[in-house]
Motif scaffolding. Structure first.
Motif, short mmCIF file in Angstrom:
data_model
loop_
_atom_site.label_atom_id
_atom_site.label_comp_id
_atom_site.label_asym_id
_atom_site.label_seq_id
_atom_site.Cartn_x
_atom_site.Cartn_y
_atom_site.Cartn_z
N ASP A 1 -1.71 5.06 -33.34
CA ASP A 1 -1.01 4.00 -34.07
C ASP A 1 -0.16 3.13 -33.16
O ASP A 1 0.53 2.21 -33.62
CB ASP A 1 -0.13 4.59 -35.17
N GLY A 2 -0.18 3.44 -31.85
CA GLY A 2 0.58 2.64 -30.90
C GLY A 2 2.03 3.05 -30.76
O GLY A 2 2.79 2.43 -30.01
N ASN A 3 2.44 4.12 -31.44
CA ASN A 3 3.82 4.61 -31.39
C ASN A 3 3.90 5.89 -30.55
O ASN A 3 2.90 6.59 -30.37
CB ASN A 3 4.34 4.89 -32.79
N PRO A 4 5.10 6.23 -30.07
CA PRO A 4 5.25 7.48 -29.33
C PRO A 4 4.91 8.68 -30.20
O PRO A 4 5.28 8.71 -31.38
CB PRO A 4 6.74 7.49 -28.94
N HIS B 1 14.43 13.19 -24.71
CA HIS B 1 13.95 14.12 -23.69
C HIS B 1 12.67 14.81 -24.17
O HIS B 1 12.43 14.91 -25.37
CB HIS B 1 15.03 15.14 -23.35
N MET B 2 11.88 15.28 -23.22
CA MET B 2 10.53 15.72 -23.56
C MET B 2 10.38 17.22 -23.76
O MET B 2 11.09 18.02 -23.17
CB MET B 2 9.57 15.25 -22.47
N THR B 3 9.41 17.55 -24.59
CA THR B 3 8.97 18.92 -24.78
C THR B 3 7.94 19.27 -23.71
O THR B 3 7.57 18.43 -22.88
CB THR B 3 8.31 19.08 -26.16
N ASP B 4 7.45 20.51 -23.77
CA ASP B 4 6.37 20.89 -22.86
C ASP B 4 5.15 19.99 -23.04
O ASP B 4 4.43 19.71 -22.07
CB ASP B 4 5.97 22.34 -23.11
N GLU B 5 4.91 19.55 -24.27
CA GLU B 5 3.76 18.68 -24.51
C GLU B 5 3.91 17.36 -23.77
O GLU B 5 2.93 16.81 -23.25
CB GLU B 5 3.59 18.43 -26.02
N GLY B 6 5.12 16.85 -23.72
CA GLY B 6 5.35 15.63 -22.96
C GLY B 6 5.14 15.85 -21.47
O GLY B 6 4.46 15.06 -20.80
N PRO C 1 0.80 -1.23 0.00
CA PRO C 1 0.00 0.00 0.00
C PRO C 1 0.83 1.28 0.00
O PRO C 1 0.30 2.36 -0.29
CB PRO C 1 -0.84 -0.12 1.28
N MET C 2 2.13 1.17 0.28
CA MET C 2 2.99 2.35 0.29
C MET C 2 3.69 2.56 -1.06
O MET C 2 4.46 3.51 -1.22
CB MET C 2 4.04 2.25 1.40
N LEU C 3 3.41 1.68 -2.01
CA LEU C 3 3.97 1.81 -3.35
C LEU C 3 2.85 2.07 -4.34
O LEU C 3 1.78 1.48 -4.23
CB LEU C 3 4.72 0.54 -3.76
N GLU C 4 3.11 2.94 -5.31
CA GLU C 4 2.12 3.24 -6.33
C GLU C 4 2.79 3.30 -7.70
O GLU C 4 3.88 3.85 -7.84
CB GLU C 4 1.43 4.59 -6.05
N PHE C 5 2.12 2.75 -8.70
CA PHE C 5 2.61 2.81 -10.08
C PHE C 5 1.84 3.90 -10.81
O PHE C 5 0.61 3.92 -10.80
CB PHE C 5 2.40 1.45 -10.77
N VAL C 6 2.56 4.81 -11.43
CA VAL C 6 1.96 5.95 -12.11
C VAL C 6 2.13 5.76 -13.62
O VAL C 6 3.25 5.88 -14.15
CB VAL C 6 2.61 7.28 -11.66
N ASP C 7 1.05 5.48 -14.31
CA ASP C 7 1.13 5.17 -15.74
C ASP C 7 1.11 6.44 -16.58
O ASP C 7 0.05 6.96 -16.93
CB ASP C 7 -0.02 4.25 -16.15
N VAL C 8 2.31 6.95 -16.90
CA VAL C 8 2.42 8.06 -17.84
C VAL C 8 2.71 7.55 -19.24
O VAL C 8 2.71 8.33 -20.21
CB VAL C 8 3.53 9.05 -17.42
N ALA C 9 2.98 6.25 -19.36
CA ALA C 9 3.40 5.68 -20.65
C ALA C 9 2.24 5.58 -21.64
O ALA C 9 2.38 5.98 -22.81
CB ALA C 9 4.03 4.30 -20.44
N THR C 10 1.12 5.06 -21.19
CA THR C 10 -0.02 4.85 -22.10
C THR C 10 -0.46 6.13 -22.81
O THR C 10 -0.64 6.13 -24.03
CB THR C 10 -1.20 4.21 -21.34
N PRO C 11 -0.63 7.26 -22.08
CA PRO C 11 -1.07 8.47 -22.78
C PRO C 11 -0.01 9.09 -23.69
O PRO C 11 -0.32 10.03 -24.43
CB PRO C 11 -1.44 9.42 -21.63
N MET C 12 1.23 8.56 -23.66
CA MET C 12 2.27 9.08 -24.55
C MET C 12 2.27 8.37 -25.90
O MET C 12 3.00 8.75 -26.81
CB MET C 12 3.65 8.94 -23.90
#
Length: 227
Positions: A193-196, A207-212, A178-189
């Motif tokens: 078409d399934g690509n970044p 490295h990311m832009t402001d949009e990232g 309960p003290m660990l959490e997984f934060v899924d930022v990958a899926t919305p990136m």
């Protein structure tokens, strides 16, 4: 003459072994000292402005280091302790020096893609995260650890299957504590078409832009106030 030759060869062998051991020692020492300057800078910042317990700490590699937390989360008071190029093991090794003094209520942690790029497999990366979680559990038992998912990127897309597997393993570990959490930022990136999505990255494709960061902030922002 035979005895002399043997002694010369023996001396040469001993010298070669000694040189090899010295080079190995220097190599290990250099690897361990790679982040010394960054960690020492963090310690200096903490001496200048002693951290208050109960805050929020962002730790990890360049995706953290480059994140302007004051801009994206102006009311959070979050502290950035990212050091670019680092792997999970680097944060573990220096944990007592730059994390423990903050006694944060939450740590948002991002690392793993450098690890996989360096040749580590998904199982090894998940094992390193488990070691980090153990360190938090031992040193900071009241602190919640949020693992920000390893991101898909253009430049490391060929490694995505391993990264995705590491994310799955780490998410499973988080689901057991309960003290660990997984934060899924990958899926919305990922695009339709399934690509970044290219617009999420600067010219290096890593490295990311402001949009990232806008995507990351949209996922992480609501979590900052959770205890």
């Amino acid at each position: 003459m035979g005895v002399v030759r043997i002694e010369v060869l023996r001396s040469g062998l001993v010298a070669a072994v000694a040189v090899s051991l010295c080079l190995a020692f220097v190599s290990v020492a250099s690897a361990e000292d790679r982040w010394e300057s960054a960690i020492a800078d963090f310690e200096a910042l903490d001496r200048e402005s002693p951290p208050k317990a109960g805050g929020v700490l962002f730790v990890g590699s360049s995706s953290i280091r480059r994140w302007d937390l004051e801009r994206w989360f102006p009311e959070s008071g979050a502290t950035n302790r990212g050091f670019g190029g680092s792997q999970i093991a680097d944060s573990i090794r220096h944990f007592d020096r730059f994390v423990v003094p903050h006694r944060p209520r939450s740590i948002f942690f991002y690392a793993g893609d450098n690890d996989i790029s360096a040749g580590k497999g998904a199982e090894a990366v998940a094992a390193d995260f488990a070691s980090l979680a153990d360190r938090v559990r031992t040193r900071l038992p009241k602190t919640r650890l949020w693992f920000i998912a390893i991101k898909p990127s253009l430049s490391r897309w060929q490694l995505w299957p391993t990264m995705e597997e590491a994310n799955r393993r780490i998410a499973a570990l988080c689901g057991k504590d309960p003290m660990l959490e997984f934060v899924d930022v990958a899926t919305p990136m990922l695009g339709a078409d399934g690509n970044p999505m290219p617009e999420l990255f600067v010219a290096d494709g890593l490295h990311m832009t402001d949009e990232g960061y806008r995507i990351w902030a949209g996922v992480v922002g609501p979590l900052l106030k959770k205890k």
